[in-house]
Design a protein around this motif. Structure first.
Motif, PDB file in Angstrom:
ATOM      1  N   UNK A   1       0.816  -1.208   0.000  1.00 12.75           N
ATOM      2  CA  UNK A   1       0.000   0.000   0.000  1.00 12.75           C
ATOM      3  C   UNK A   1       0.848   1.256   0.000  1.00 12.75           C
ATOM      4  N   UNK A   2       2.084   1.133  -0.498  1.00 15.57           N
ATOM      5  CA  UNK A   2       3.009   2.271  -0.460  1.00 15.57           C
ATOM      6  C   UNK A   2       3.460   2.695  -1.848  1.00 15.57           C
ATOM      7  N   UNK A   3       3.963   3.916  -1.894  1.00 18.59           N
ATOM      8  CA  UNK A   3       4.543   4.405  -3.123  1.00 18.59           C
ATOM      9  C   UNK A   3       5.909   3.760  -3.325  1.00 18.59           C
ATOM     10  N   UNK A   4       6.127   3.184  -4.509  1.00 13.47           N
ATOM     11  CA  UNK A   4       7.425   2.569  -4.789  1.00 13.47           C
ATOM     12  C   UNK A   4       8.376   3.593  -5.400  1.00 13.47           C
ATOM     13  N   UNK A   5       7.871   4.415  -6.285  1.00 13.86           N
ATOM     14  CA  UNK A   5       8.717   5.452  -6.877  1.00 13.86           C
ATOM     15  C   UNK A   5       7.882   6.503  -7.596  1.00 13.86           C
ATOM     16  N   UNK A   6       8.541   7.648  -7.819  1.00 13.72           N
ATOM     17  CA  UNK A   6       7.942   8.710  -8.627  1.00 13.72           C
ATOM     18  C   UNK A   6       8.813   8.895  -9.860  1.00 13.72           C
ATOM     19  N   UNK A   7       8.174   8.973 -11.013  1.00 12.86           N
ATOM     20  CA  UNK A   7       8.910   9.210 -12.258  1.00 12.86           C
ATOM     21  C   UNK A   7       8.512  10.593 -12.769  1.00 12.86           C
ATOM     22  N   UNK A   8       9.480  11.462 -12.967  1.00  9.20           N
ATOM     23  CA  UNK A   8       9.178  12.764 -13.563  1.00  9.20           C
ATOM     24  C   UNK A   8       9.016  12.548 -15.057  1.00  9.20           C
ATOM     25  N   UNK A   9       7.807  12.185 -15.432  1.00  5.63           N
ATOM     26  CA  UNK A   9       7.585  11.599 -16.753  1.00  5.63           C
ATOM     27  C   UNK A   9       7.474  12.616 -17.880  1.00  5.63           C
ATOM     28  N   UNK A  10       6.742  13.664 -17.659  1.00  7.34           N
ATOM     29  CA  UNK A  10       6.460  14.602 -18.751  1.00  7.34           C
ATOM     30  C   UNK A  10       6.643  16.047 -18.281  1.00  7.34           C
ATOM     31  N   UNK A  11       6.733  16.936 -19.282  1.00  7.42           N
ATOM     32  CA  UNK A  11       6.888  18.361 -18.990  1.00  7.42           C
ATOM     33  C   UNK A  11       5.579  19.024 -18.643  1.00  7.42           C
ATOM     34  N   UNK A  12       4.472  18.336 -18.934  1.00  3.71           N
ATOM     35  CA  UNK A  12       3.144  18.817 -18.550  1.00  3.71           C
ATOM     36  C   UNK A  12       2.374  17.623 -17.991  1.00  3.71           C
ATOM     37  N   UNK A  13       1.062  17.775 -17.789  1.00  5.83           N
ATOM     38  CA  UNK A  13       0.332  16.676 -17.166  1.00  5.83           C
ATOM     39  C   UNK A  13       0.406  15.392 -17.988  1.00  5.83           C
ATOM     40  N   UNK A  14       0.429  14.285 -17.269  1.00  4.53           N
ATOM     41  CA  UNK A  14       0.450  12.971 -17.907  1.00  4.53           C
ATOM     42  C   UNK A  14      -1.013  12.592 -18.126  1.00  4.53           C
ATOM     43  N   UNK A  15      -1.430  12.568 -19.397  1.00  7.38           N
ATOM     44  CA  UNK A  15      -2.857  12.458 -19.658  1.00  7.38           C
ATOM     45  C   UNK A  15      -3.394  11.024 -19.695  1.00  7.38           C
TER      46      UNK A  15
ATOM     47  N   UNK B   1      11.810  -0.423 -12.466  1.00  7.80           N
ATOM     48  CA  UNK B   1      12.940   0.428 -12.084  1.00  7.80           C
ATOM     49  C   UNK B   1      12.749   1.896 -12.472  1.00  7.80           C
ATOM     50  N   UNK B   2      11.615   2.186 -13.075  1.00 11.50           N
ATOM     51  CA  UNK B   2      11.330   3.580 -13.426  1.00 11.50           C
ATOM     52  C   UNK B   2      12.063   4.068 -14.662  1.00 11.50           C
ATOM     53  N   UNK B   3      12.784   3.160 -15.323  1.00  7.44           N
ATOM     54  CA  UNK B   3      13.578   3.549 -16.489  1.00  7.44           C
ATOM     55  C   UNK B   3      12.733   4.007 -17.671  1.00  7.44           C
ATOM     56  N   UNK B   4      13.233   4.996 -18.364  1.00  5.35           N
ATOM     57  CA  UNK B   4      12.579   5.516 -19.569  1.00  5.35           C
ATOM     58  C   UNK B   4      13.147   4.735 -20.762  1.00  5.35           C
ATOM     59  N   UNK B   5      12.330   3.881 -21.347  1.00  4.93           N
ATOM     60  CA  UNK B   5      12.815   2.965 -22.377  1.00  4.93           C
ATOM     61  C   UNK B   5      12.891   3.615 -23.754  1.00  4.93           C
ATOM     62  N   UNK B   6      11.868   4.379 -24.093  1.00  4.70           N
ATOM     63  CA  UNK B   6      11.810   4.927 -25.446  1.00  4.70           C
ATOM     64  C   UNK B   6      10.902   6.153 -25.460  1.00  4.70           C
ATOM     65  N   UNK B   7      11.219   7.096 -26.351  1.00  2.76           N
ATOM     66  CA  UNK B   7      10.358   8.269 -26.515  1.00  2.76           C
ATOM     67  C   UNK B   7       9.920   8.391 -27.965  1.00  2.76           C
TER      68      UNK B   7
END
Ligand code: HEC
Length: 470
Positions: free
Chosen positions: A369-383, A410-416
């Protein structure tokens, strides 16, 4: 963000569809064009055909076996033979005859807008100048960087079929279905009972904006959500199978269980109450109705991999989990500092991932029931956020115009994927992750190869010409 748009939907009602039905129009006025430069097929002629003809004469719909989607088809002709286009002789060309409405079958048919005198004069001149083929320059589709035509509605909902053969796009009140590989427009999904204010057929999927869509994993149904209603469409035939109405507000999220037996509907009036309902496929009975689960609109909903729970994401900043069918509260996750706009669940049931209006994705450990990680994913809201099949990977899209793959473990960014500069509202992904589609404010659906990140197709609404290419 989406709240603004649901409130604004009245302004986007399809005004054009309410225009009075045309009677069978007479001959089109013949005018002389004064133009020194030769007529160029791809610049002058193709846009006319795309605007007026291709919905009935290309892709899977080829009336009279006549394909207007490509130059080759025009030359070949339809069931009446090759006299459709006689280069150098407009008077002998059936194409000119039907468009000028002097010969039958008059085209476009009754109920459709006839061509303008200018359009007719251009086609006549083109034929008389030898009906020149497009120059080879255009053979390879180019990436569209210019703005799309003004008559294109934003894409608010998208879905890729589980067999990755089709992409469905919600634009305004329309749903356009395309072949995912070739990019060919297949059909629009139409609720035949929908009438405009004037009592005429609306020829739309919903009365107002299509807000949400999902394919059932077994490939039988597509569900779409609009204002206070959802529609289930038969994928094979494109026919409406079932319509459920009476929802509190716009249905902004829909999801199927992995066994395709249940589907969930979410929405609710902003700042009043979230709406969460689960229905059984086939009987269409409501089996779960969670009351007062959230204090604001529910923007995201998904099933647990064992189909025994649902998770909901709300503008009230909470993610909550509920048991079905009882609707009993299981647990909640708190940490986003803004609306939570979507939620997904890994196929092993261990992790949840949520998309935030705070530009982050948060990954949650379900058991703890806990947060595992936060990813700063986008420059604006993640829709939107969607897990990719059984992988622990998910795809997101955002207000920054980006589409991204992440690893939940692991929160890794695989592809954009560079999805165009505009705000992206919607994504779809095939279970194997190889077909990714995104859509947003500019109305263009971009299809990517998920394995390489390459842009493969850009899908415009049927009848809309791509912007002029250099
Ligand atoms: C709403 C659907 C629709 C649209 C839009 C439409 N057509 Fe057709 N078209 C048809 C149908 C249906 C037929 C078959 C009519 C018949 O055979 O009597 C047809 C037949 C034709 C034929 C005869 C082909 C042959 O050899 O049998 C031509 C030529 C044609 N259309 C040209 C056009 C052109 C040019 C446009 C655009 C300016 C257009 N059509 C737009 C539905 C459409």
């Amino acid at each position: 963000m989406r709240v603004l748009f649901t409130v604004g939907l009245l302004m986007t009602l399809p005004v054009a569809a309410f225009a009075q039905e045309k009677k069978e129009a007479g001959p089109v006025k013949v005018i002389e064009l004064k133009r020194p430069e030769p007529v160029v097929y791809e610049k002058d002629i193709e846009p006319i055909f795309y605007k007026r003809c291709v919905t009935c004469h290309s892709g899977s719909v080829k009336e009279s076996n006549f394909d207007i989607g490509a130059y080759e088809g025009l030359i070949k002709g339809g069931k009446r033979g090759p006299k459709v286009l006689v280069p150098g002789k407009s008077a002998d060309s059936l194409l000119y005859g039907v468009m000028s409405r002097n010969e039958k079958p008059r085209m476009p048919p009754k109920g459709e807008e006839p061509v303008t005198p200018e359009e007719l004069a251009l086609v006549k001149l083109w034929i008389d100048q030898g009906a020149k083929a497009p120059s080879g320059l255009r053979a390879k589709p180019k990436v569209i960087v210019s703005a799309p035509p003004a008559n294109v509605n934003p894409v608010r909902a998208l879905a890729v079929s589980p067999d990755k053969s089709t992409v469905a796009a919600g634009r305004g009140n329309q749903i356009h279905v395309y072949d995912a590989g070739s990019g060919t427009y297949i059909r629009s999904l139409v609720d035949p009972a929908l009438k405009g204010l004037d009592g005429k057929d609306l020829k739309a999927a919903h009365l107002s904006i299509v807000e949400s869509m999902a394919y059932s994993p077994d490939g039988k149904y597509l569900v779409s959500g609009g204002f206070q209603e959802v529609v289930l469409w038969d994928i094979q035939t494109g026919q409406l199978r079932q319509k459920l109405s009476g929802f509190a507000h716009a249905v902004v999220a829909v999801a199927f269980s992995l066994d395709s037996k249940l589907f969930a509907v979410a929405g609710g009036e902003p700042t009043v109450e979230g709406e969460i309902k689960v229905f059984e496929v086939g009987s269409w009975n409501k089996i779960t109705d969670v009351k007062n689960g959230h204090s604001d609109t529910v923007y995201g909903i998904c099933f647990s991999p064992d189909n025994k729970m649902i998770a909901t994401a709300s503008a009230d900043k909470f993610i909550k989990v509920w048991e079905i069918p009882s609707g009993k509260f299981v647990k909640s996750f708190e940490g986003h500092t803004h609306h939570v706009l979507d939620v997904g669940w890994t196929s092993d049931g261990k992790l949840l991932a949520s998309a935030g209006g705070d530009n982050t994705v948060k990954v949650w450990d379900f058991e703890k029931g806990e947060q595992a990680r936060t990813i700063n994913a986008h420059g604006k809201q993640v829709t939107r956020l969607s897990f990719i099949g059984k992988k622990a990977e998910f795809v997101t899209c955002g207000g920054d115009g980006q589409v991204k793959f992440f690893n939940a473990q692991n929160g890794g960014n695989i592809r954009n994927f560079s999805g165009g500069a505009d705000f992206v509202y919607a994504i779809g992904v095939s279970p194997d992750g190889t077909v990714v589609a995104s859509g947003g404010q500019d109305g263009v659906v971009r299809v990517f190869n998920g394995a390489t990140g390459a842009l493969t197709r850009e899908l415009l609404p049927p009848g809309v010409a791509p912007p002029a290419k250099k």
